[in-house]
Scaffold this motif. Structure first.
Motif, mmCIF file in Angstrom:
data_model
loop_
_atom_site.group_PDB
_atom_site.id
_atom_site.type_symbol
_atom_site.label_atom_id
_atom_site.label_comp_id
_atom_site.label_asym_id
_atom_site.label_seq_id
_atom_site.Cartn_x
_atom_site.Cartn_y
_atom_site.Cartn_z
ATOM 1 N N ALA A 173 52.087 38.157 42.463
ATOM 2 C CA ALA A 173 53.398 38.366 42.497
ATOM 3 C C ALA A 173 53.677 38.247 43.896
ATOM 4 C CB ALA A 173 53.744 39.620 42.030
ATOM 5 N N LYS A 174 52.938 38.961 44.979
ATOM 6 C CA LYS A 174 53.004 38.729 46.330
ATOM 7 C C LYS A 174 52.932 37.435 46.790
ATOM 8 C CE LYS A 174 51.354 40.437 50.694
ATOM 9 N NZ LYS A 174 50.060 41.467 51.496
ATOM 10 N N ARG A 175 51.893 36.717 46.195
ATOM 11 C CA ARG A 175 51.724 35.158 46.618
ATOM 12 C C ARG A 175 53.256 34.394 46.111
ATOM 13 N NH1 ARG A 175 46.301 35.605 45.089
ATOM 14 N NH2 ARG A 175 46.857 34.395 43.188
ATOM 15 N N VAL A 176 53.695 34.693 45.016
ATOM 16 C CA VAL A 176 54.915 34.114 44.458
ATOM 17 C C VAL A 176 56.247 34.480 45.513
ATOM 18 C CG1 VAL A 176 56.456 33.927 42.683
ATOM 19 C CG2 VAL A 176 54.153 34.044 42.181
ATOM 20 N N ASP A 177 56.203 35.541 46.057
ATOM 21 C CA ASP A 177 57.099 36.000 46.929
ATOM 22 C C ASP A 177 57.046 35.459 47.989
ATOM 23 O OD1 ASP A 177 59.452 38.138 47.460
ATOM 24 O OD2 ASP A 177 57.953 38.590 48.934
ATOM 25 N N GLU A 178 55.896 35.432 48.655
ATOM 26 C CA GLU A 178 55.950 34.722 50.112
ATOM 27 C C GLU A 178 56.000 33.146 49.887
ATOM 28 O OE1 GLU A 178 51.656 35.468 50.669
ATOM 29 O OE2 GLU A 178 52.068 37.495 51.585
ATOM 30 N N ARG A 179 55.702 32.563 48.715
ATOM 31 C CA ARG A 179 56.154 30.985 48.589
ATOM 32 C C ARG A 179 57.663 30.942 48.550
ATOM 33 N NH1 ARG A 179 53.738 26.456 47.815
ATOM 34 N NH2 ARG A 179 51.792 27.510 47.755
ATOM 35 N N ALA A 180 58.346 31.836 47.603
ATOM 36 C CA ALA A 180 59.700 31.790 47.611
ATOM 37 C C ALA A 180 60.255 31.985 48.962
ATOM 38 C CB ALA A 180 60.114 32.858 46.643
ATOM 39 N N ARG A 181 59.939 32.594 49.649
ATOM 40 C CA ARG A 181 60.624 33.074 51.162
ATOM 41 C C ARG A 181 60.254 31.804 51.874
ATOM 42 N NH1 ARG A 181 61.941 38.457 52.109
ATOM 43 N NH2 ARG A 181 61.021 39.970 50.483
ATOM 44 N N ARG A 182 59.050 31.073 51.787
ATOM 45 C CA ARG A 182 58.750 29.823 52.580
ATOM 46 C C ARG A 182 59.654 28.717 52.164
ATOM 47 N NH1 ARG A 182 53.974 30.303 52.412
ATOM 48 N NH2 ARG A 182 53.303 29.173 50.547
ATOM 49 N N TYR A 183 59.581 28.854 50.869
ATOM 50 C CA TYR A 183 60.572 27.437 50.156
ATOM 51 C C TYR A 183 61.840 27.782 50.556
ATOM 52 C CZ TYR A 183 57.244 25.548 46.820
ATOM 53 O OH TYR A 183 56.077 24.715 46.361
ATOM 54 N N GLY A 184 62.460 28.961 50.569
ATOM 55 C CA GLY A 184 63.697 29.154 50.886
ATOM 56 C C GLY A 184 64.352 28.797 52.408
ATOM 57 N N ALA A 185 63.251 29.303 53.404
ATOM 58 C CA ALA A 185 63.426 28.929 54.694
ATOM 59 C C ALA A 185 63.414 27.309 55.072
ATOM 60 C CB ALA A 185 62.270 29.388 55.558
ATOM 61 N N GLN A 186 62.676 26.692 54.138
ATOM 62 C CA GLN A 186 62.542 25.315 54.214
ATOM 63 C C GLN A 186 63.986 24.703 53.751
ATOM 64 O OE1 GLN A 186 59.078 24.635 52.070
ATOM 65 N NE2 GLN A 186 57.512 24.992 53.644
ATOM 66 N N TYR A 187 64.277 25.016 52.658
ATOM 67 C CA TYR A 187 65.439 24.605 51.855
ATOM 68 C C TYR A 187 66.751 24.609 52.688
ATOM 69 C CZ TYR A 187 69.224 24.293 48.233
ATOM 70 O OH TYR A 187 70.263 24.008 47.578
ATOM 71 N N ARG A 188 67.047 25.853 53.593
ATOM 72 C CA ARG A 188 68.075 25.948 54.518
ATOM 73 C C ARG A 188 67.895 24.813 55.762
ATOM 74 N NH1 ARG A 188 66.641 31.410 53.251
ATOM 75 N NH2 ARG A 188 65.515 31.535 55.106
ATOM 76 N N ARG A 189 66.821 24.400 55.826
ATOM 77 C CA ARG A 189 66.817 23.231 56.848
ATOM 78 C C ARG A 189 67.093 22.037 56.328
ATOM 79 N NH1 ARG A 189 62.186 26.407 58.450
ATOM 80 N NH2 ARG A 189 60.853 25.065 57.451
ATOM 81 N N CYS A 190 67.155 21.558 55.092
ATOM 82 C CA CYS A 190 67.004 20.568 54.453
ATOM 83 C C CYS A 190 68.371 20.286 53.525
ATOM 84 C CB CYS A 190 65.881 19.882 53.950
ATOM 85 S SG CYS A 190 65.381 20.716 52.347
ATOM 86 N N LYS A 191 68.998 21.360 53.161
ATOM 87 C CA LYS A 191 69.990 21.468 52.052
ATOM 88 C C LYS A 191 71.107 20.272 52.287
ATOM 89 C CE LYS A 191 73.025 24.434 49.593
ATOM 90 N NZ LYS A 191 74.268 23.591 49.322
ATOM 91 N N LYS A 192 71.529 20.498 53.492
ATOM 92 C CA LYS A 192 72.631 19.424 53.904
ATOM 93 C C LYS A 192 72.224 17.995 53.610
ATOM 94 C CE LYS A 192 75.992 18.464 57.581
ATOM 95 N NZ LYS A 192 76.457 18.688 58.823
ATOM 96 N N GLU A 193 71.211 17.608 53.956
ATOM 97 C CA GLU A 193 70.592 16.397 53.730
ATOM 98 C C GLU A 193 70.430 16.013 52.316
ATOM 99 O OE1 GLU A 193 66.218 14.204 53.413
ATOM 100 O OE2 GLU A 193 66.474 15.875 54.828
ATOM 101 N N LEU A 194 69.713 16.927 51.449
ATOM 102 C CA LEU A 194 69.574 16.771 50.096
ATOM 103 C C LEU A 194 71.048 16.596 49.278
ATOM 104 C CD1 LEU A 194 66.956 19.347 49.459
ATOM 105 C CD2 LEU A 194 66.642 16.882 49.606
ATOM 106 N N ASP A 195 72.311 17.230 49.814
ATOM 107 C CA ASP A 195 73.251 17.395 49.254
ATOM 108 C C ASP A 195 73.905 16.028 49.298
ATOM 109 O OD1 ASP A 195 73.228 19.923 47.913
ATOM 110 O OD2 ASP A 195 74.157 20.866 49.660
ATOM 111 N N HIS A 196 73.570 15.198 50.157
ATOM 112 C CA HIS A 196 74.294 13.903 50.414
ATOM 113 C C HIS A 196 73.894 13.025 49.182
ATOM 114 C CE1 HIS A 196 76.089 14.068 54.247
ATOM 115 N NE2 HIS A 196 75.055 14.546 54.912
ATOM 116 N N GLY A 197 72.906 13.065 48.514
ATOM 117 C CA GLY A 197 72.440 12.134 47.445
ATOM 118 C C GLY A 197 71.796 11.151 47.787
#
Length: 205
Positions: A173-197
């Motif tokens: 569960a701790k590893r899942v939490d760490e991955r979710a946090r890492r994924y979240g930080a990555q997502y914030r950096r590319c969300k705008k790009e991804l939303d363009h389609g």
């Protein structure tokens, strides 16, 4: 062939890609996962809009449960070491949902055609489950660690604290939490790009 016909074909192929896509090439980077499978991103956004769970949480769950293999199954059990007698559980697909829980999801959401090896259905299932966890046990949808403990132990098991004596599960569960946090930080950096389609990204990337 006209441009609009090509566009329709590409869109159709994109939809199909979400059903039985191979595991992503770079599963440790959420941006790369969604760039490779943009239909997965659309499914993740739809899940978030419907259930309010941030996209990084179910994506971390799916990594942990199946490593993004659409047909993942539990290991086979053997009698006398070589006679197969069935699998350890009925868990199957991206989200490793068991038969009974999947049936509950389909009844609750009226999505009777949902399949566990379809990515959009699997991530929507996790959205539904995490939303129920919030309603039943009051766990934040952003809390990947305790959400995962509910996912693994069930709502009743979590309330009884069955996970407290499972050191291996707490580590997972701790590893899942760490991955979710890492994924979240990555997502914030590319969300705008991804939303363009895909079309915008194809023309301007």
């Amino acid at each position: 062939m006209s441009f609009y016909r090509i566009l329709a074909i590409v869109s159709f192929i994109s939809v199909l890609a979400g059903c039985a896509s191979p595991p992503p090439t770079h599963p440790n980077n959420l941006c790369d996962i969604f760039r490779e499978n943009h239909s997965w991103y659309e499914a993740a956004k739809a899940m978030h809009k419907r259930w309010g769970t941030p996209v990084q949480v179910p994506m971390a769950f799916i990594f942990q449960e199946s490593r993004f293999h659409y047909d993942a199954e539990q290991p086979m059990k053997y009698f006398l070491g070589f006679i197969p007698i069935g699998r350890k559980s009925s868990a199957y697909g991206y989200a490793q949902a068991q038969d009974s829980t999947w049936a509950d999801y389909k009844r609750a959401t009226h999505r009777y055609g949902a399949e566990r090896d379809d990515f959009a259905d699997a991530i929507d299932f996790i959205g539904w489950y995490t939303n129920k966890t919030y309603i039943i046990n009051g766990v934040s949808k952003w809390d990947a660690k305790d959400q995962y403990l509910n996912y693994h132990e069930g709502w009743g098991g979590y309330r009884r604290g069955t996970y407290k004596h499972k050191s291996w599960l707490l580590r997972v569960a701790k590893r899942v939490d760490e991955r979710a946090r890492r994924y979240g930080a990555q997502y914030r950096r590319c969300k705008k790009e991804l939303d363009h389609g895909w079309l915008y990204r194809f023309l301007f990337s």
